[in-house]
Design an enzyme around this catalytic site. Structure first.
Site, PDB file in Angstrom:
ATOM      1  N   LYS B  59     -16.064 -33.480  28.833  1.00  0.00           N
ATOM      2  CA  LYS B  59     -16.597 -34.349  29.881  1.00  0.00           C
ATOM      3  C   LYS B  59     -15.671 -34.474  31.086  1.00  0.00           C
ATOM      4  O   LYS B  59     -16.132 -34.748  32.198  1.00  0.00           O
ATOM      5  CB  LYS B  59     -16.850 -35.744  29.305  1.00  0.00           C
ATOM      6  CG  LYS B  59     -17.974 -35.795  28.275  1.00  0.00           C
ATOM      7  CD  LYS B  59     -19.328 -35.830  28.944  1.00  0.00           C
ATOM      8  CE  LYS B  59     -20.444 -36.058  27.925  1.00  0.00           C
ATOM      9  NZ  LYS B  59     -21.756 -36.102  28.583  1.00  0.00           N
ATOM     10  N   THR B  81     -20.708 -45.183  36.897  1.00  0.00           N
ATOM     11  CA  THR B  81     -21.506 -44.419  35.943  1.00  0.00           C
ATOM     12  C   THR B  81     -21.891 -45.335  34.797  1.00  0.00           C
ATOM     13  O   THR B  81     -21.468 -46.494  34.728  1.00  0.00           O
ATOM     14  CB  THR B  81     -20.769 -43.172  35.430  1.00  0.00           C
ATOM     15  OG1 THR B  81     -21.727 -42.297  34.808  1.00  0.00           O
ATOM     16  CG2 THR B  81     -19.669 -43.527  34.419  1.00  0.00           C
ATOM     17  N   GLN B  89     -14.752 -42.429  29.784  1.00  0.00           N
ATOM     18  CA  GLN B  89     -13.309 -42.189  29.763  1.00  0.00           C
ATOM     19  C   GLN B  89     -12.930 -41.087  30.743  1.00  0.00           C
ATOM     20  O   GLN B  89     -11.899 -41.159  31.413  1.00  0.00           O
ATOM     21  CB  GLN B  89     -12.870 -41.753  28.363  1.00  0.00           C
ATOM     22  CG  GLN B  89     -12.693 -42.886  27.385  1.00  0.00           C
ATOM     23  CD  GLN B  89     -12.009 -42.395  26.114  1.00  0.00           C
ATOM     24  OE1 GLN B  89     -10.893 -41.927  26.139  1.00  0.00           O
ATOM     25  NE2 GLN B  89     -12.715 -42.498  25.002  1.00  0.00           N
ATOM     26  N   TYR B 121      -7.427 -46.499  31.421  1.00  0.00           N
ATOM     27  CA  TYR B 121      -7.309 -45.612  32.583  1.00  0.00           C
ATOM     28  C   TYR B 121      -7.585 -46.365  33.886  1.00  0.00           C
ATOM     29  O   TYR B 121      -7.707 -45.753  34.942  1.00  0.00           O
ATOM     30  CB  TYR B 121      -8.278 -44.434  32.471  1.00  0.00           C
ATOM     31  CG  TYR B 121      -7.940 -43.444  31.376  1.00  0.00           C
ATOM     32  CD1 TYR B 121      -6.752 -42.713  31.419  1.00  0.00           C
ATOM     33  CD2 TYR B 121      -8.799 -43.224  30.310  1.00  0.00           C
ATOM     34  CE1 TYR B 121      -6.442 -41.798  30.425  1.00  0.00           C
ATOM     35  CE2 TYR B 121      -8.497 -42.303  29.313  1.00  0.00           C
ATOM     36  CZ  TYR B 121      -7.322 -41.601  29.379  1.00  0.00           C
ATOM     37  OH  TYR B 121      -7.012 -40.691  28.408  1.00  0.00           O
ATOM     38  N   GLY B 185     -27.027 -32.623  24.040  1.00  0.00           N
ATOM     39  CA  GLY B 185     -27.240 -34.069  24.109  1.00  0.00           C
ATOM     40  C   GLY B 185     -28.116 -34.344  25.318  1.00  0.00           C
ATOM     41  O   GLY B 185     -29.310 -34.065  25.310  1.00  0.00           O
ATOM     42  N   GLY B 186     -27.516 -34.816  26.396  1.00  0.00           N
ATOM     43  CA  GLY B 186     -28.248 -34.988  27.655  1.00  0.00           C
ATOM     44  C   GLY B 186     -28.496 -33.666  28.356  1.00  0.00           C
ATOM     45  O   GLY B 186     -29.336 -33.558  29.236  1.00  0.00           O
ATOM     46  N   GLY B 187     -27.734 -32.637  27.953  1.00  0.00           N
ATOM     47  CA  GLY B 187     -27.989 -31.295  28.456  1.00  0.00           C
ATOM     48  C   GLY B 187     -27.010 -30.795  29.504  1.00  0.00           C
ATOM     49  O   GLY B 187     -27.149 -29.670  29.995  1.00  0.00           O
ATOM     50  N   SER B 309     -17.099 -29.548  21.458  1.00  0.00           N
ATOM     51  CA  SER B 309     -17.174 -30.335  22.685  1.00  0.00           C
ATOM     52  C   SER B 309     -16.160 -31.469  22.772  1.00  0.00           C
ATOM     53  O   SER B 309     -15.766 -31.853  23.875  1.00  0.00           O
ATOM     54  CB  SER B 309     -18.592 -30.884  22.832  1.00  0.00           C
ATOM     55  OG  SER B 309     -18.993 -31.507  21.624  1.00  0.00           O
TER      56      SER B 309
END
Lengths: 327, 327
Positions: B59, B81, B89, B121, B185-187, B309
């Protein structure tokens, strides 16, 4: 204790030979670095990932190096060792690769899962009572009846030369290091490491780490003779054993310092390595990272190598809990 | 469903640009191989270890690529987001590196540990009810009040181009591949992967894997429109979401096949990766290895890449149990 130099009959030549001998067989394991680790440690840390070695531990190097030096006839008669852990698996794999029968004398208290792993590589398991006398009797009987050669887990120069190849590679991979930090159990890894490091870079410190509860190396260096480890209750199951004579001779001459790690320090370091570096290491490996995270090595701003000796951990509790929750 | 090519405004050029743009920031993660895995799988498997990426997941690539494309003024106004996991993260770290304020809208059902990681963070956490309407309202409010830019976790071309860089690197590192296997997942990851792979090697299959219990991509490809995922009960928490519009446009055109993995297959694959390869991966990653181990990909004797991933797993139960036993 004064040590006669002839006490240590191996050096750079034997390590170089072992490096060549192991090339077709052992992995050159990667060296990992991590900004997060360096920030926490205050120095540059180079982790030699022997958890990624075959059978999941550095032990394959020593077992394979020793077996490769037996002639065909001796290999045919087989080899024997005593181990409840990684050395047994390592010798079992080495034997299967070289078609040498392997017998491992295992205390009947050892977990079934470890016995199964050795059997999986084709070794014969011989159970004994969990005492030194019973173990030695069982090994002697195999030697006498089958003519097998004993390959000791750590008190063997060929095994030590094999273990030395991990640090040799680390120096090639990481460049100059101010220190190499390594766990101390029976002493095979640290003595091999010290021989390799001091041959190439005498000014690099070699620092051993052992659990506070199994600080026999520290005590042995103070008294000048091998102090028995007893049966210490430490999570670092690979480091419960006493030092061997040959490793002790090397450690006395070449190791700069022994540090210790508390049980909570070992668990914290293991968790850090799993959680932040995403690698599975066993507690006996995490022991070297504990004093680094705790800033007890005195290497701020310097370059430190550390050997993560293995990654064989029983994960059943974790995955059984997941299965119970999700299946 | 017929897709107008203008539906997909990014291609090789945007991926190459993202590779260059991310060079100073993201890790080129290693590709692991394993004889044990190959023997079990019956093919050569190349594992792209995005669990070793910054923040422990691919990500970071997409979040950083998107943030780097905002001008100074937009960065100064901040980004927002919604995420309960790795994207939050990732954007939080990206924002801290580029000095852009980050707000993450988090459902109040999300684990405290994940919120703490984002706060660590420097991100601002804004809790909302765990519904789509509440989430969208919260995001809209941040955009309206602060002028922040939304960086969607997956339905964003700059994010997709960033995720594409993982497969781009994999092709550089592993050489020619017969297939690249990737979770859905979301693609965002699979659509980026498909763009990268088909641009360089059109004959390489791109195969998505999703949990049987969250097979919305499979169903969407059959029906020709985005089928909602619902709230599936799968251990693969990163793969519970429905496909985004942009990812779906890419998947429809470029992905060869969707496979599914059972919950027990996912857990078995995760255990295999932890136990034998000594790497910590999250269930949403292990999903790609499940059909490989089960010989359901049809790649016997071929070369398969697989993208692991991420590696963010709550290890508390494991280490708490160790501490309870040993301290």
């Amino acid at each position: 204790m004064s040590i006669d130099p002839t006490d240590v009959p191996i050096g750079e030549r034997e390590v170089r030979d072992a490096v060549e001998r192991l090339k077709p067989w052992a992995h050159v394991t990667p060296v990992m670095t991590s900004r997060t680790l360096d920030a926490r440690a205050g120095c540059s840390v180079f982790l030699k990932c022997e958890n990624l070695q075959r059978v999941g531990a550095f032990k394959f190097r020593g077992a394979m190096n020793a077996l490769l030096q037996l002639d065909e006839k001796a290999r045919g008669k087989g080899v024997v060792t005593h181990s409840s852990g990684n050395h047994g698996q390592a010798l079992a794999l080495a034997g299967s690769l070289l078609k040498a029968p392997v017998t491992v004398v295992v205390p009947n208290s050892a977990p079934a899962i470890k016995q199964a792993a050795m059997k999986g590589y084709g070794a014969t398991i011989r159970l004994c009572e969990p005492t030194l006398a019973a173990r030695e009797a069982a090994v002697a009987e195999v030697v006498a009846s089958a003519g097998s050669t004993l390959i000791h887990p750590f008190d063997d120069w060929n095994v030590i030369a094999g273990q030395a190849t991990a640090a040799w590679e680390l120096l090639d991979q990481a460049g100059p290091l101010d220190a190499v930090i390594v766990p101390v159990g029976g002493g095979g890894l640290i003595s091999g490491t010290a021989i390799a490091v001091k041959a190439r870079s005498p000014e690099t410190l070699v620092i051993g780490v052992e659990p506070e509860r199994a600080d026999d190396a520290r005590r042995s260096l103070i008294s000048g003779e091998i102090e028995p480890s007893g049966d210490p209750r430490t999570i670092a199951d690979g480091l419960r054993t006493s030092l061997g004579k040959r490793p002790f001779a090397v450690i006395s001459r070449l190791v700069d310092r022994i540090e210790t790690a508390s049980e909570s320090g070992i668990i914290d370091a293991a968790r850090f390595l799993w959680e932040r570096l995403k690698i599975v290491v066993e507690p006996s490996s995490a022991v070297v990272v504990a004093p680094i995270l705790e800033h007890r090595i005195g290497l701020e701003g310097r370059r430190a190598g550390a050997i993560l000796s293995g990654g064989n951990v029983d994960l059943s509790p974790f995955f059984d809990a997941l299965a119970a929750k999700w299946l």
